[in-house]
Each structure stands twice: as structure tokens, then as C-alpha cells.
Design a protein around this motif. Structure first.
Motif, PDB file in Angstrom:
ATOM      1  N   ALA A 101       0.839  -1.192   0.000  1.00  0.00           N
ATOM      2  CA  ALA A 101       0.000   0.000   0.000  1.00  0.00           C
ATOM      3  C   ALA A 101       0.873   1.241   0.000  1.00  0.00           C
ATOM      4  N   ARG A 102       0.334   2.297  -0.576  1.00  0.00           N
ATOM      5  CA  ARG A 102       1.086   3.552  -0.612  1.00  0.00           C
ATOM      6  C   ARG A 102       1.119   4.131   0.800  1.00  0.00           C
ATOM      7  N   ARG A 103       2.325   4.238   1.347  1.00  0.00           N
ATOM      8  CA  ARG A 103       2.452   4.711   2.723  1.00  0.00           C
ATOM      9  C   ARG A 103       2.635   6.214   2.753  1.00  0.00           C
ATOM     10  N   VAL A 104       2.250   6.763   3.876  1.00  0.00           N
ATOM     11  CA  VAL A 104       2.401   8.199   4.071  1.00  0.00           C
ATOM     12  C   VAL A 104       3.867   8.481   4.393  1.00  0.00           C
TER      13      VAL A 104
ATOM     14  N   ARG B 296      -5.884   2.805  15.759  1.00  0.00           N
ATOM     15  CA  ARG B 296      -6.309   2.101  14.548  1.00  0.00           C
ATOM     16  C   ARG B 296      -6.563   3.086  13.412  1.00  0.00           C
TER      17      ARG B 296
ATOM     18  N   LEU C 220      -5.088   5.922  13.082  1.00  0.00           N
ATOM     19  CA  LEU C 220      -3.789   6.417  12.634  1.00  0.00           C
ATOM     20  C   LEU C 220      -3.094   5.385  11.744  1.00  0.00           C
ATOM     21  N   LEU C 221      -3.201   4.123  12.144  1.00  0.00           N
ATOM     22  CA  LEU C 221      -2.547   3.075  11.353  1.00  0.00           C
ATOM     23  C   LEU C 221      -3.192   2.917   9.983  1.00  0.00           C
ATOM     24  N   VAL C 222      -4.515   3.023   9.950  1.00  0.00           N
ATOM     25  CA  VAL C 222      -5.188   2.931   8.652  1.00  0.00           C
ATOM     26  C   VAL C 222      -4.760   4.098   7.766  1.00  0.00           C
ATOM     27  N   ALA C 223      -4.573   5.271   8.377  1.00  0.00           N
ATOM     28  CA  ALA C 223      -4.206   6.455   7.586  1.00  0.00           C
ATOM     29  C   ALA C 223      -2.742   6.416   7.154  1.00  0.00           C
ATOM     30  N   VAL C 224      -1.854   6.039   8.046  1.00  0.00           N
ATOM     31  CA  VAL C 224      -0.414   6.116   7.748  1.00  0.00           C
ATOM     32  C   VAL C 224       0.107   4.812   7.161  1.00  0.00           C
ATOM     33  N   ARG C 225      -0.425   3.694   7.616  1.00  0.00           N
ATOM     34  CA  ARG C 225      -0.097   2.370   7.090  1.00  0.00           C
ATOM     35  C   ARG C 225       1.312   1.900   7.396  1.00  0.00           C
TER      36      ARG C 225
END
Lengths: 324, 449
Positions: free
Chosen positions: B13-16, B111, B113-118
Motif C-alpha cells: 500500500a502507498r504509505r504516508v 487504529r 492512525l494506522l489505517v491512515a499512515v499504514r
């Protein structure tokens, strides 16, 4: 006709120490479908939603999300958004700032990210500049949904999105989810509110102790269900009760102690037997003014499939019926 | 018919990016009223405090450089640094770094934050950088504000160093800046301990308090009669070692060791926090700290680092005892006295003399010679002797010394009255503070010169 799947899971297992949270779970969610996930507390719903969001990795099985196979690393593919265990919001930021910070995190310009649009969709325009600290649970749920919408997801994963919503808020959320599905976005949502699931979902999966006990269309669930209780209001309650008692496969439930309305009585039957009763009532010149399940088919199925006591309770009358 | 889209192979996935995550974390920190108040307090309160104290008749002479707050504006930031090292900086580390991870636990936002930043790793880096940035802003505020308060209230005058030598304003400014920069190292160590506590102990208030507790333990340790090698191997020593910048020559070895030890603690504690963080199970909403793993992963490596550092310092430096020896005490006292005697001579408009002409010496005994002539204590008694050109008689003055375990001492004049027995001297322009009555000094614990 070829159907694309947003989620395709086969034999998913997930354990936390000695606790088996998911045990060989299969799940298929078609593109543009709203799929409900139902189960008692501890059934594994949140764990399954967490896997879809990339918060955890399955111990076994195969998981494809939006056509991409999920590997051993954390993080779901692009296009997946949502929340589990409530939306994550920062109380010191306003609704707009929460969304702007998220948009900036993803590299979007807050001015062009569509923040006003998603706030409007979930009905929070009026409180856009209020701090999230003062938001009710329902408003937080809607803001969480707005945050998910901001990413323009192709798979939206929501855990109890209707929690705390008032009727107007629920209408907003239902409208948004229905429109998203119509536009091709798949939605997987868990809820304990059967009316929500029945209003929104075309298919449901029922989990119990980490296993799938049913998965498929709601209609199939109703058809597979054991006999249900129906509330019946007629023009002549006494005659209708006598007729019901004589109809094969129909049992009149003795609820005199709790019933308030003398024109109403309750019968327990499978759908074919119920159809026969209605036909007989009409033939006898008795008007049927109201016929509705006492509990929804989904709720009845949920109870029947997930609660051992309830299963036993459901089974007993059927046996009596056979014996009669 | 139902068919699945052909699965592509594991597509990450494209990470932040860390930069965007860093900005996100800064936005969250700065939006907190607590952080805003801290920033305001650190940039305003020190100026008011220093300016206010500088105008008082009674000065905080028990704090290093406190007795010179009437004389120069550069004493104020050093008084503030002494106070900050003991209380303010550990507290700031607790409130900022000690809460940066625990706040997400409290808000239930991991959760999200993790979904957003990955990427847990990038979240950790972004949070660490953001908290360090805020800490640096707060420390800079303390330094700049206290210096501004002192300069405005008192002025840009020379500063008397710990060896009695006058430092020109420019020189004093440079050393004050360097002292604050050196204090950043132990501050970073405390911030890293805060990160570790925040990750390991979750919502527990112990996580928040950890930097303060560690700083308190270090202060207590510094008060104990520990061997020099142990003293220098503790991460808080750099909060004291900056004193060595105000002697000539500067006592750089203990300062550099203190800074290096602090940075090693900062690096190790951050690495341990990272390991605990990336191994965390984010799917468990009831998670409340790493429990037993925090002890094995968090505490034991830091204890091992301390042991290794003690050994390395003991091998690399000649001092293994207290470092406070009779000869070093006599040398420090004589040097400071000579410089301050020249200052008094100038106040009294007497003929100028040089340190070389004075040939100052000191003879010190501890416990009247009844105990070992080394170590901290307030039972040091010294007789200082000096010579004046053209005067046959040797001048003598008596001092009582209170030496603390870190090498700092306060010399209290005990006569004669006209030299060091009274806190004022009568000059042609009126009474002035007597520089020889009571002064601060510093014993170089390593004495590598």
C-alpha cells in the motif's frame, strides 16, 4: 454475468495467544454491495474488519482485497478506508481541522480535498468549525464516516457506524452508504442493529465464536429460517384464532398475559403455512389488517444461529408441531 | 457467474511519508492547550522571573551564578539552566514526550492512525521527531527568554566565571549558549525515556511520570558519594557538567563524556521504544502497555549501557574515587581567589596586580585533618596566602568550604574582615558587594589538565 469481488477471503484464521478469534472464515463481498457482518460479542467481527483494514495479519488462509492479495505485512491496499471500535478523532481539533489534517497526511491540499462536500454528505456542515471534543457519539460516528469518505474509498469498512445516531443522523448515514454502493463502492459493516442491516444490506454474514454460521442474501436467510412468530390483526380475532389453530403448521402462541390489544394475536409458523392461513382467512371473509414478524427474520436467524439456548427453544415447538 | 479479478501479487500500500506524518503529529501537538501553554510559559515566564529576581535585594546565592544576578544579565540564563536541569526540563520531557504515544491510547485513535499512515515505523519516527521539535522549541524558549530578561533588567556586563575570572560579555554569551546546547543532550535522553515510558506503559500514569522519576533518581545519585566513573556514566550528569565551561581552561572532558553518555541513552532508549512499538498488537483495544516485556526490552539494556559506560569511563580516565582531592581543592580555591582579589583591588582603586605577582596558594584540610583529605563535605577549612609587590608580609585569609559531590563548592570568607569577612566593601563611590566574601568554585573531578 461476471461479478467483481472487493473482498475474497478463504479459510481465514486468526489467534490471539490461546484464543481463536477467527476459525476458517470465508467471506465474499461483491463490488458495489453493502455486506453486513453480524454476530454476538466476541464472535470475531472486529478482528475480521481489522484484517480488512490492514490492522492485523491473518495467521492462515487467503485474503484478496480489491483484487490484490494481502501478504504478511500490515496495511491494506489503497482504496480501503473505514474504522473499527469507533472513529479515531482528535478532540482538540475542529471537525474541519480533523479532516484537513487527514487530507494533508495523504498529500492532498485541504482546500481541494472535498472537505466541505463530505461534511455536507454526513450532515455536519453546521458544526464544521466546532471542536470534536464536544461532539456526541453520533456526531463522532458521522465525522469518522466523513474522514473515510475523504479518501474516496473503493472498499469502506465500518464497525457499528449507527451507534449513537439519532433518526436524522441515521438517515444521513444510510443515504451516504446507499449512494456509495450505487456508485460502485463496496461496504462491509458490522452492527447489532438488525433494522439497519435489513435496510442497508443485500447480503449478510453471521459469525459465532469465530466461525461463519451463515453467509448469503437476506432473502435466503429468511427462507432458511425456522418458523417465526407473526403478529396478526384481523377484523374478527376470535374466528381468526380458531382458524389458525386448525391450520396445519400454524401454532397460536398464548400471549394473553402480555398482549394489550384484543384484536391482535401471535402465531408461529413457517412461511408456507402462514400463506395458507392468510388464504383461509380471506376465504372465510376475515380481513387481514396487519401481518408482521414479531422479530425480524434477520434477528430471528441471528438468535437461532448464535445462541444455543435459543436454538433449543426454536427447535422445541417444531418438534411439538411434528408430533401434533 | 461469479469471477474474481485476477489477483495481483502483493502490492504494498502507498504509505504516508515521514515528512507528512511529522507535520500531522506537529499539528496534533500544537492543537493541545497544554502544549500551547507550555510554549507560552517557556518563552515568557523565564524573562519575567530573571528580571524580577534581578531587581530583588536578596539574590538566589545558593544557585550557581545566582549571586551575580545584580552584576550581569548573563547570570540569569545560567540560574535558569540550573533550575531547568533539576525540574523544568524533566517535567517538559514528561509532558511532551512522555505522553505522545499514550495520548493515542487514551483517545483510542491508534487504529485510525494506522489505517491512515499504514506504517507503524513511520508513525514512530514522525511522533518522535515531532516531540523532539516541541522540546527544542521549549528549551530554546527557556534560554532565549531568560537571557532577554537578564539583559533587559541588568544589562550586557561581564560575567564572573567559576574560577573568578571575568568573562567579556561576548565570551559569556557564547558560553551561555553552549551551556544550553549541552543541556539539550540530557534533555533528549529524558525525552527518549519519555517515549519509552509512553510506549511501554501505555495509559498508565507511570509512563507519563517516567522522565521525572528518572531525573529525580539521577539527582539523588549525584548527591551520593559515588565514584567519578559512575557519576559521569549517568545520563543526567550533563545537566551539571556545563559548569566546566565557566573555568579557564574549560573542563571539557567531563562535559564531553556527559554529553556523549546522554546521547547514547537517547539513542538506546529511542531504539528500545521503537522495538516495543513495532511489535505491538494494535488489534487489542484493551492493550495497556507491554508489561513484562517492557522490563526485559526496556530496562535491562539501559542497565547494561550504564554498566558498560561505567567501565569505559573508569578505564579511560584516571579518577576512580570521588575526584575531590585536597590538591585539586587547594588549586581551585587559590585560582578563584586570585582572580577575585584582582576584582576587589580594582573596586578599591588600589594599584593593579597580576595573578602571577600574587602567587596565591591555599592550604586546605578536611575535618581538621582527622579524616581522609578528600571527598565532599562542608568541613573543609582553607587558608589562602598571597603576596603583594613591595610588601614583605604574606597576606592570609580563611575560608570554610562546602563542597558537594559534583565538585561544586561555596567558599565562605571567615576573615580577616577587611579582605573577606564582610559582604560589602567600602569604595570611593559607596558600598559594593565584596567579591571575596563568598564565592562559587568548581573542582574538576577528572583533573586531566
Amino acid at each position: 454475468m461476471e461479478r467483481r469481488h472487493a473482498v475474497r477471503a478463504g479459510g481465514i484464521t486468526k489467534c490471539f495467544g490461546d484464543v481463536v478469534a477467527l476459525d476458517g472464515v470465508d467471506l465474499e463481498v461483491t463490488q458495489g454491495q453493502i455486506h453486513g457482518l453480524v454476530g454476538p460479542n466476541g464472535a470475531g467481527k472486529t478482528t475480521l474488519l481489522g484484517l480488512l483494514l490492514g490492522l492485523a495479519v491473518a495467521d492462515g488462509g487467503r485474503l484478496e482485497i480489491l483484487g490484490k492479495q494481502v501478504g504478511r505485512a500490515f496495511a491494506a491496499p489503497d482504496g480501503v478506508a473505514g474504522f473499527v471500535d469507533g472513529p479515531g478523532l482528535y478532540p482538540s481539533l475542529t471537525a474541519r481541522q480533523n479532516l484537513a489534517a487527514l487530507a494533508a497526511l495523504r498529500g492532498h491540499d485541504a482546500r481541494t480535498a472535498g472537505i466541505d462536500d463530505v461534511l455536507h454528505q454526513v450532515g455536519l456542515t453546521d458544526v464544521a468549525d466546532d471542536r470534536a471534543r464536544g461532539f456526541s457519539l453520533g456526531m463522532r460516528q458521522r465525522l469518522g464516516l466523513a474522514a473515510a469518505l475523504l479518501t474516496k474509498p473503493r472498499l469502506l469498512v465500518l464497525d457499528e457506524p449507527s451507534n449513537g445516531l439519532d433518526p436524522a443522523g441515521k438517515r444521513h448515514v444510510h443515504r451516504v452508504l446507499t449512494r456509495l454502493a450505487a456508485d460502485g463502492t463496496s461496504v462491509v459493516l458490522s452492527s447489532h442493529r438488525m433494522d439497519d442491516l435489513e435496510a442497508l444490506c443485500s447480503e449478510v454474514t453471521i459469525l459465532a465464536t469465530g466461525r461463519v454460521v451463515f453467509s448469503g442474501p437476506l432473502g435466503k436467510l429468511a427462507a432458511e429460517s425456522r418458523e417465526l412468530e407473526y403478529r396478526l390483526r384481523t377484523s374478527d380475532a376470535r374466528a381468526a384464532r380458531d382458524l389458525a389453530a386448525e391450520t396445519g403448521g400454524v401454532r397460536v402462541v398464548d400471549d394473553a398475559g402480555i398482549r394489550q390489544d384484543a384484536e391482535v394475536f401471535v402465531v408461529r409458523a413457517l412461511i408456507p403455512a402462514l400463506d395458507e392461513l392468510v388464504a383461509q382467512l380471506v376465504r372465510s371473509g376475515i380481513a387481514v389488517r396487519e401481518l408482521a414478524p414479531v422479530v425480524s427474520p434477520l434477528e430471528a436467524a441471528f438468535l437461532a444461529l448464535t445462541e444455543p439456548d435459543q436454538q433449543e427453544h426454536q427447535r422445541e415447538p417444531q418438534h411439538q408441531e411434528v408430533g401434533r | 457467474m461469479s469471477a474474481t479479478v485476477v489477483a495481483e501479487h502483493v502490492a504494498p500500500a502507498r504509505r504516508v511519508s515521514v515528512a507528512r506524518g511529522y507535520r500531522f503529529e506537529l499539528v496534533k501537538l500544537v492543537s493541545q492547550w497544554r502544549v500551547r501553554l507550555l510554549v507560552l510559559a517557556c518563552w515568557i515566564t523565564p524573562a519575567l522571573f530573571v528580571a524580577g529576581v534581578s531587581q530583588q535585594d536578596t539574590l538566589p546565592s545558593d544557585t550557581l551564578f545566582g549571586r551575580w544576578m545584580h552584576a550581569t544579565g548573563w547570570a540569569g540564563p545560567l540560574v535558569m539552566l540550573g533550575f531547568a536541569g533539576s525540574w523544568a526540563l524533566p517535567l517538559l520531557a514528561s509532558l511532551v514526550a512522555g505522553d505522545v504515544f499514550a495520548a493515542e491510547d487514551r483517545l483510542g485513535t491508534w487504529r485510525h492512525l494506522l489505517v491512515a499512515v499504514r506504517s507503524p515505523a513511520r508513525i514512530f519516527v514522525a511522533k518522535s521527531l515531532a516531540s523532539v521539535t516541541v522540546m527544542v522549541v521549549l528549551v530554546a524558549g527557556l534560554a532565549a527568554s531568560s537571557a532577554a530578561g537578564g539583559l533587559v533588567a541588568v544589562g550586557n556586563q561581564p560575567l564572573v566565571g567559576l574560577d573568578g575570572r571575568l568573562l567579556a560579555p561576548g565570551d559569556a554569551a557564547g558560553r551561555v549558549l553552549l551551556a544550553w546546547l549541552c543541556a539539550l543532550a540530557p534533555t533528549l535522553a529524558l525525552a527518549a525515556i519519555g517515549l519509552l515510558g509512553s510506549v511501554a506503559l501505555g495509559r498508565s500514569s507511570m509512563g507519563l511520570l517516567l522522565p521525572v522519576l528518572v531525573a529525580l533518581a539521577m539527582q539523588v545519585a549525584q548527591m551520593l558519594p559515588l565514584p567519578v566513573a559512575v557519576r559521569l556514566a549517568l545520563p543526567g550528569y550533563a545537566f551539571i557538567a556545563w559548569n566546566g565551561l565557566f573555568t579557564n581552561p574549560a573542563q571539557l572532558t567531563p562535559l564531553l563524556i556527559g554529553v556523549a553518555v546522554s546521547l547514547a541513552w537517547a539513542a538506546l532508549a529511542t531504539a528500545l521504544a521503537y522495538l516495543l512499538f513495532v511489535r505491538r498488537d494494535f488489534t487489542n483495544p484493551a492493550y495497556d502497555g507491554s508489561g513484562r516485556r517492557a522490563i526485559t526490552v526496556g530496562v535491562l539494556p539501559l542497565a547494561a549501557l550504564t554498566a558498560v559506560t561505567v567501565g569505559a569511563v573508569a578505564v579511560a580516565t584516571p579518577s576512580t574515587g570521588s575526584g575531590i582531592e585536597q590538591g585539586k581543592v587547594q588549586k581551585s580555591l587559590a585560582t578563584a581567589f586570585a582572580h577575585l582579589y584582582r576584582m576587589q583591588t580594582e573596586q578599591l582603586h588600589r594599584p593593579a596586580v597580576t595573578e602571577a605577582q600574587l602567587r596565591t596558594s591555599a592550604a586546605c584540610t578536611k575535618s581538621d585533618g582527622q579524616a581522609a583529605q578528600e571527598g565532599a563535605g562542608n568541613d573543609w577549612r582553607c587558608v589562602v596566602s598571597w603576596h603583594l609587590p613591595g610588601v614583605a608580609v604574606t597576606g592570609t585569609a580563611i575560608y570554610q568550604l562546602d563542597i558537594t559531590s559534583d565538585g561544586r563548592f561555596v567558599a565562605d570568607g571567615d576573615g580577616p574582615k577587611e579582605v573577606n569577612g564582610y559582604f560589602l566593601v567600602r569604595t570611593s563611590t559607596g558600598d559594593a558587594p565584596n567579591p571575596l566574601w563568598q564565592f562559587d568554585g568548581n573542582v574538576d573531578l577528572l583533573d586531566t589538565h
